[in-house]
Design a protein around this motif. Structure first.
Motif, PDB file in Angstrom:
ATOM      1  N   UNK A 164       1.907  -9.801  -4.261  1.00 28.72           N
ATOM      2  CA  UNK A 164       2.105  -8.414  -3.848  1.00 28.72           C
ATOM      3  C   UNK A 164       2.381  -8.382  -2.341  1.00 28.72           C
ATOM      4  N   UNK A 165       3.505  -7.794  -1.948  1.00 29.96           N
ATOM      5  CA  UNK A 165       3.781  -7.625  -0.518  1.00 29.96           C
ATOM      6  C   UNK A 165       3.958  -6.152  -0.150  1.00 29.96           C
ATOM      7  N   UNK A 166       3.860  -5.275  -1.131  1.00 31.48           N
ATOM      8  CA  UNK A 166       3.976  -3.853  -0.832  1.00 31.48           C
ATOM      9  C   UNK A 166       3.286  -3.014  -1.882  1.00 31.48           C
ATOM     10  N   UNK A 167       2.496  -2.025  -1.415  1.00 35.50           N
ATOM     11  CA  UNK A 167       1.816  -1.080  -2.293  1.00 35.50           C
ATOM     12  C   UNK A 167       2.445   0.302  -2.108  1.00 35.50           C
ATOM     13  N   UNK A 168       2.087   1.274  -2.942  1.00 36.66           N
ATOM     14  CA  UNK A 168       2.708   2.602  -2.830  1.00 36.66           C
ATOM     15  C   UNK A 168       2.646   3.153  -1.401  1.00 36.66           C
TER      16      UNK A 168
END
Length: 225
Positions: free
Chosen positions: A141-145
């Motif tokens: 994961x490199x980006x969340x909402x």
């Protein structure tokens, strides 16, 4: 032959006069009177015996029932454990090199984090592929909402930044040149996340000494950044 006939007639006469013992007194016998050539004959028939209890008919039945019950309980317990708590799987493919070998690495996945609960940037997650639904993949994961991420590979493309939409995350492989990830199929819905990789090992012969916590790899990536 004549003697046999005389003996039979004598027995019939005795039976008619009550000279023969009453066989109906024997337990399990039923009596029925018949007339043959003017003589009354008592015919007997054994009544069906009551069935013995199951424990007597199947002396080892309780052992089988107990074994079946224990096996069923074990199956249900394992199903609940692997479906709701933890599972493990072997990985293949070069997309997560050098963190995960192309083959031979086994990972432990915690189901607590499924559907994106508690997931943070840097975590390795197992998810259902958004294009090939029959495949489960592992990416980082490199980006969340709400986060802004680079749409293309670094040093390639026009450097466009996009914002991860609500309810989605941006996933990429550690080995960017060999990975098919969000750079190709876009943000991945959090609902497709099956769990978080919490440990891994590369050699079954050295288990459990070779087990490594997955968060150590995440820390290494953050330090390098």
């Amino acid at each position: 032959m004549a003697d046999l006939q005389v003996d039979m007639l004598r027995r019939l006469l005795l039976a008619q006069r009550g000279g023969l013992p009453n066989r109906t007194s024997t337990p399990g016998l039923r009596r029925r009177n018949m007339s043959i050539f003017g003589y009354t004959v008592t015919a007997t028939k054994r009544s069906p015996q009551p069935k013995a209890p199951l424990r007597e008919r199947y002396p080892n039945g309780h052992v089988f029932a107990r074994t079946f019950g224990y096996g069923l309980m074990a199956y249900i317990s394992m199903h609940i454990f692997f479906d709701h708590f933890f599972t493990w799987r072997a990985t293949w493919g070069p997309s997560m090199l050098p963190t995960l070998n192309a083959s031979g690495t086994t990972v432990i996945i915690s189901k607590y984090y499924r559907r994106g609960r508690g997931i943070e940037v840097g975590d390795m997650v197992s998810f259902k592929h958004p294009v090939q639904s029959e495949i489960n993949a592992i990416k980082r994961v490199i980006g969340m909402p709400g986060d802004f991420v680079l749409r293309d590979t670094p040093d390639q493309g026009d450097g466009t930044m996009i914002q991860v939409p609500t309810g989605h995350c941006w996933l990429v492989g550690d080995n960017l040149p060999a990975s098919r990830d969000s750079r190709i199929y876009g943000p991945v819905p959090l609902a497709l996340i099956k769990g978080k990789v919490i440990a891994l090992w590369n050699n079954w012969l050295e288990f459990p000494k070779s087990v490594q916590p997955a968060f150590q790899d995440v820390q290494d990536v953050q330090d390098e950044g």
